[in-house]
Design an enzyme around this catalytic site. Structure first.
Site, PDB file in Angstrom:
ATOM      1  N   LYS C  78      33.286  39.861  39.072  1.00 43.70           N
ATOM      2  CA  LYS C  78      33.591  38.580  39.724  1.00 43.70           C
ATOM      3  C   LYS C  78      32.651  37.518  39.183  1.00 43.70           C
ATOM      4  O   LYS C  78      31.463  37.788  38.989  1.00 43.70           O
ATOM      5  CB  LYS C  78      33.424  38.745  41.241  1.00 43.70           C
ATOM      6  N   SER C 153      38.240  35.890  48.770  1.00 44.92           N
ATOM      7  CA  SER C 153      37.940  35.113  47.579  1.00 44.92           C
ATOM      8  C   SER C 153      37.904  35.947  46.305  1.00 44.92           C
ATOM      9  O   SER C 153      37.928  35.384  45.215  1.00 44.92           O
ATOM     10  CB  SER C 153      36.575  34.425  47.744  1.00 44.92           C
ATOM     11  N   SER C 177      36.308  38.845  51.924  1.00 47.62           N
ATOM     12  CA  SER C 177      36.679  38.484  50.555  1.00 47.62           C
ATOM     13  C   SER C 177      36.910  39.651  49.612  1.00 47.62           C
ATOM     14  O   SER C 177      37.437  39.456  48.517  1.00 47.62           O
ATOM     15  CB  SER C 177      35.612  37.569  49.944  1.00 47.62           C
TER      16      SER C 177
END
Lengths: 95, 481, 486
Positions: C78, C153, C177
């Site tokens: 990420k 997210s 997330s």
């Protein structure tokens, strides 16, 4: 509760954000709606409740007072929007 | 109208740790800009603080030395504001729960003793440094940021609003500085900024309980400036209250301008602050166990008051001497080191107080760099005892040592200051003096024995004080008889 | 099946038996990325050259002699994890050109195990969002239906793993997330206990809630990833110094004697009918595996979202103050004085949702409102934590839905922040309480959209959660389904 335009501008200034007139209006409405929702917390009596800052209840650890040389300065400085030698450079601040 | 001044001081002391408060960078100053930085103290994304144990120990020490209660739980909080020297956009400090609470310091002004309360002591990180003129190019069209100082551990020591005159404020500040230096937590150097003092000053009519509007004074980097700035502020506020000066006293920060000897408002530069303090989620509560606090208490260095008592009992010094010697840790250490090598405390005290203090201009910060070391003083005193030099040239010898750093013995040799004990070497001088002063010879022979001193003095003058007084005395007597 | 379709443990077996090389696996993954990422938009940057060098390294087993199952496995990271010398943007214009000066501990641990890094994955800007529409560099599409969001997210992480663009990925979870996008893309997403994995080098959103975790194709992979990520880091004061068990040892198939708590507050009207049905079926399945399902109650559940939006935004408003255009990141070049430099740089550098949250967080901390909002939020957080403590007196693991709905259409909630915030209603309280939680596949809707279920355990009892998850997973075939990306 509806946030006034002045309140929105005051918060924006504290947060160092510049908002257009349209944004002031939009954020004012949205923040007011969120705060109304947040106000549901007022239904709870929390007068005798201890606050939780962390989910875990352990003390902070320590570091030994020993110098560890770091070689990343240049790697940080290359990200500077403006620099002079090894200084970070900013517009004139009134001293 | 005359007003009562109410003063509270906020003192920032830089701690003598090797590394910064929340990262392992060196706290050394000078050198290249941003030399002692890392991603943590540059506020790079993703970095996190880890607390320096030694800084905590120093905070405990400072608290114990000032009679504070040490809080077994304290909390680091973020103070949020934007400034280029503040890399994270917040300063990690302590707010609601500081590490030390409720201490006190005893001061004396004009022979009157007074106890000043300490509200709190807390730990925080220092900001970086902003320079407004480039150190080499002298350019002034921008500002430059150096984070070498950023993240250095500070103690903030907040007094109660207990002081009622600039003299009391200075006495408090001096006492606090002495104690912190004794405790070994800071070097206390005000010029270099390792000790900084802000003063909250307000006036109120005598007898009124409510405090007046307070003004915060900053930028006073010496005891003298603290006194001057407060005096100036008392006059300024008094004139406003009396209506002889226009304006209004508002709660604000004012900067002391030492060149112009006045304070001026920082208003307009700083907007109304709303620091939005909240507990720093990157740090857990600071929890101190009692055993640690007790160990620090046991290992606490001797503080000035205890040292003064000891100097009076152990070294049999008069109260005045003891007081002067303990007023600065460096001076007391100088004295004791010397006594260890020359165990006649009163004599050592006399030389330290009368000569050494004068040489360093009453400025104990000059002690570490002084070329005259305790061993030198001890050696010089021994030279007198051994008859190698006379007591009257010792001053000259010490002054030379102070100027050159050369040991007393070599100064004596090089400068030809050795005592003359050989009668043969003195005879000529004595003869000359007798020959040149027939009237005095008459008087002496007429029974005025006091006149003997005159002859001795004249010979001393001729030999530059080097004559052995005992030998000389006997010789003069012999020659006159 | 192509190599990119396989799991970590399947590939580790192939590598061990020398039936495949890391180079082949890595090439297969990059081929897949090139074929589908223009549709999915999971990656913000790729590191093909470096990845192939890492693969070569792994094949030659140069450096350390390790038997890590992650050796030679291509992972996606990420883009809020710093990796030295690579761009780390957190999907924000303000960090568009930021090149990390150091490497996050969690990323370093994966590299130390010999993992191959494919590239950096898209996310909601500063991990603020539930749909991955808040990326400054364009949203991510759900590989199961490209018209829908992958959740946020960690939307890029989820989409990449689901689409075969990496074998597994890292994510961060502040209010759901990791778990929400995993649920919307048929993956296993694990948020460890707060303090289990180092946060050092993760671009912070809300420090007391953020936690790193994996998104994987099955439970075994989740355990393998957690083995690598977990552990104390002296650089993170909130990372706990506790021994790390071998999580793969917890993977057992039977649940005899286990008590699974079913909190009534999580089975409510308003939940999608197909989701509710899938959850009921899941409950029946764990019963069949020998577990006893007990009713528990978490009475302050409804207060989670408002509490979260006070505490998380307050912390964020402060965490994001360092993006000021002074030392790194975007700076407005026209600004002549300091205040306008700050204001213009930040206003132009941050996206709308980030600004909204900074404003909210600034407000709840400001003079006169701290007690009414922030302090009250912290107190309610205590109540939420206690709810779980009480519930865990009656059960080993709690089972709930992850999301009230399956993946929604892009744009559907974008104009109403409050509606979007409520997507996290079932995941947020786990963060507030600091507990470990995970999402795992438990079925599909009629239109072939994945449904996830959530397991929650006590602090540092990830093993229990993994055991229930594994037993459930092995009794089903959900985790073997892959999206049909043309």
């Amino acid at each position: 509760m509806k946030l006034s335009k002045d309140e929105v501008l005051k918060i924006a200034n504290l947060a160092r954000l510049e908002l257009s007139a349209a944004e002031v209006e939009k954020y004012g409405d949205q923040l007011s709606a969120i705060l109304d929702y947040v106000d549901t917390l007022n239904k709870l009596d929390v007068s005798s409740i201890e606050p939780t800052a962390h989910a875990m209840m352990v003390p902070t650890p320590y570091r030994a007072d020993e110098v560890v040389p770091d070689a990343t300065r240049e790697k940080s400085l290359v990200n500077a929007p403006d620099r002079e030698e090894t200084f970070f450079k900013v517009p004139k601040v009134i001293g | 109208m005359s007003y009562e001044v109410v003063i509270g001081l906020e003192v920032h002391a830089q701690l003598l740790t090797r590394t910064k408060l929340f990262c392992s960078c060196s706290t050394e100053f000078g050198g290249e800009p941003n030399k002692n930085t890392c991603p943590v103290c540059l506020g790079q994304p993703g970095t996190l603080p880890v607390l320096n144990r030694q800084a905590v120990e120093f905070a405990i020490r400072a608290g114990l030395a000032t009679g504070c209660s040490i809080e077994t739980k304290s909390v680091f909080a973020r103070k949020n504001y934007f400034y280029p020297d503040l890399p994270k956009g917040y300063q990690i400090s302590q707010y609601e729960l500081p590490v030390c609470l409720k201490g006190h310091l005893d001061i004396e002004v004009d022979g009157k003793a007074k106890r000043v309360g300490l509200t709190r002591i807390h730990m925080e990180e220092d900001a970086g440094k902003l320079v407004h003129e480039h150190p080499e190019t002298r350019a002034k069209d921008a500002s430059w940021v150096d984070f070498n100082r950023g993240g250095t551990p500070l103690l903030e020591i907040v007094s109660d609003p207990d002081m009622r005159s600039p003299q009391e404020a200075v006495a408090y500040l001096k006492k606090l500085r002495t104690i912190l230096v004794y405790a070994g937590v800071t070097d206390g150097n005000m010029e270099e900024g390792s000790l900084r003092c802000d003063a909250n000053v307000s006036l109120r009519p005598f007898g009124q309980e409510k405090f007046g509007t307070k003004v915060e004074l900053k930028n006073m980097n010496s005891f003298k400036n603290v006194e001057k700035a407060i005096l100036y502020e008392i006059d300024r506020q008094g004139a406003i209250l009396d209506g002889t000066m226009e304006g209004k006293i508002v709660q604000e920060t004012r900067l002391w301008d030492a060149d112009k000897s006045e304070t001026h408002s920082m208003r307009g530069k700083e907007e109304a602050h709303d620091y939005r303090y909240f507990p720093d989620p990157d740090l857990l509560p600071l929890v101190l166990d009692q055993a640690w606090i007790e160990r620090v208490r046991k290992e606490l260095p001797e503080l000035p008051e205890a040292k003064r008592e000891r100097f009076m009992t152990q070294h049999h010094l008069p109260a005045y001497d003891a007081e002067v010697l303990v007023s600065a840790k460096g001076l007391a250490d100088f004295f004791e080191t010397c006594v260890a090598a020359y165990p006649q405390p009163k004599k050592v005290a006399n030389w330290v107080i009368n000569e050494f203090l004068r040489m360093i201009g009453n400025d104990e910060t000059k002690i570490p760099a002084s070329p005259l070391k305790p061993a030198h003083l001890a050696e010089a005193m021994k030279l007198v005892d051994d008859g190698a030099i006379s007591g009257s040239v010792m001053k000259t010898v010490l002054q030379k040592v102070f100027e050159t750093g050369a040991p007393p013995k070599s100064v004596v040799e090089k400068e030809g200051l050795a005592q003359i004990s050989d009668t043969g070497a003195l005879e000529a001088a004595v003869d000359e003096v007798i020959a040149a002063n027939p009237k005095e010879v008459e008087k002496y022979k007429g029974g005025n024995e006091k006149i003997l001193g005159f002859f001795v003095g004249q010979v001393m003058k001729k030999t530059g004080g080097r004559a052995n007084p005992g030998v000389l005395n006997d010789l003069v007597k012999k020659k006159l008889s | 099946m192509e190599l990119f379709d396989l799991t970590i443990h399947e590939l580790a077996d192939l590598l061990k038996q020398k039936k495949a090389s890391s180079r082949e696996i890595t090439e297969s993954v990059f081929k897949r990325v090139k074929a589908v990422d223009s549709k999915v938009h999971a990656y913000l940057s790729l590191a093909e050259e470096k990845a192939l060098a890492q693969a070569k390294n792994a094949d030659e087993n140069v450096g350390a002699i390790h038997e890590s199952p992650l050796r030679g496995i291509p992972l996606g990271i990420k883009d809020n994890f710093l990796i030295e010398g690579t761009k780390t943007t957190a999907s924000s214009k303000i960090l568009e050109n930021y090149v990390a000066p150091y490497t996050a501990t969690a990323a370093q641990k994966l590299l130390d195990q010999g993992a191959v890094v494919v590239g950096k994955l898209n996310l909601d800007e500063f991990a603020m969002g539930s749909s991955n529409e808040n990326s400054a560099f364009g949203g991510v599409k759900n590989p199961w239906d490209l018209e829908r969001v992958p959740g946020g997210s960690s939307g890029g992480s989820a989409a990449a793993v689901a689409a075969g663009e990496c074998i597994a990925a890292t994510g961060t979870d502040t209010g759901g997330s990791i778990r929400l996008p995993a649920a919307l893309t048929n993956l296993v997403g694990l948020k460890p206990t707060y303090g289990r994995v180092s946060r050092y080098g993760i671009v912070a959103f809300a420090s007391s809630l953020d936690q790193v975790g994996p998104l994987t194709k099955d439970v075994t992979d989740a355990a393998i990833m957690l083995n690598a990520l977990a552990g104390h880091d002296p650089k993170d004061s909130t990372s706990l110094n506790l021994p790390v068990p071998d999580y793969t040892k917890a993977l057992q198939k039977d649940l005899k004697g286990w008590k699974i708590g079913i909190p009534k507050e999580y089975f409510i009207d308003g939940t999608d009918v197909e989701v509710a049905k899938a959850l009921q079926t899941a409950i029946e399945t764990v019963k069949k595996l020998g577990a006893e399902c007990v009713d528990v109650t978490l009475p302050h559940t409804d207060y989670g979202v408002p509490t979260y939006y006070i505490l998380a935004t307050a912390e964020a408003s402060s965490n994001l103050a360092r993006y000021d255009g002074i030392r790194f990141g975007y700076r407005n070049r026209e600004a002549k004085d300091l205040t306008s430099l700050y204001k213009k740089s930040r206003s132009e550098g941050f996206g709308a949702e980030v600004k909204r949250r900074i404003m909210l967080g600034t407000y709840v901390l400001s003079a006169g409102y701290y007690d009414a909002y922030y302090l009250r939020g912290q107190k309610v957080r205590t109540l939420i934590r206690r709810d779980f403590e009480k519930a865990f007196e009656k059960c080993d693991v709690i089972l709930t839905p992850v999301s009230p709905t399956p993946a929604w259409k892009t744009g559907e909630k974008a104009s109403d922040p409050l509606k979007m915030y409520l997507s996290d209603i079932f995941t947020i309280n786990v963060n507030l309480a600091g507990l470990p939680g995970m999402s795992l596949p438990c079925g599909f809707t009629g239109s072939r959209l994945p449904i996830g279920m959530q397991l929650i355990a006590k602090h540092f009892e990830e093993e229990k959660m993994l055991r229930v998850a594994y037993a459930y997973e092995q009794a089903n075939e959900w985790h073997k389904k892959r999206p049909k990306l043309a």
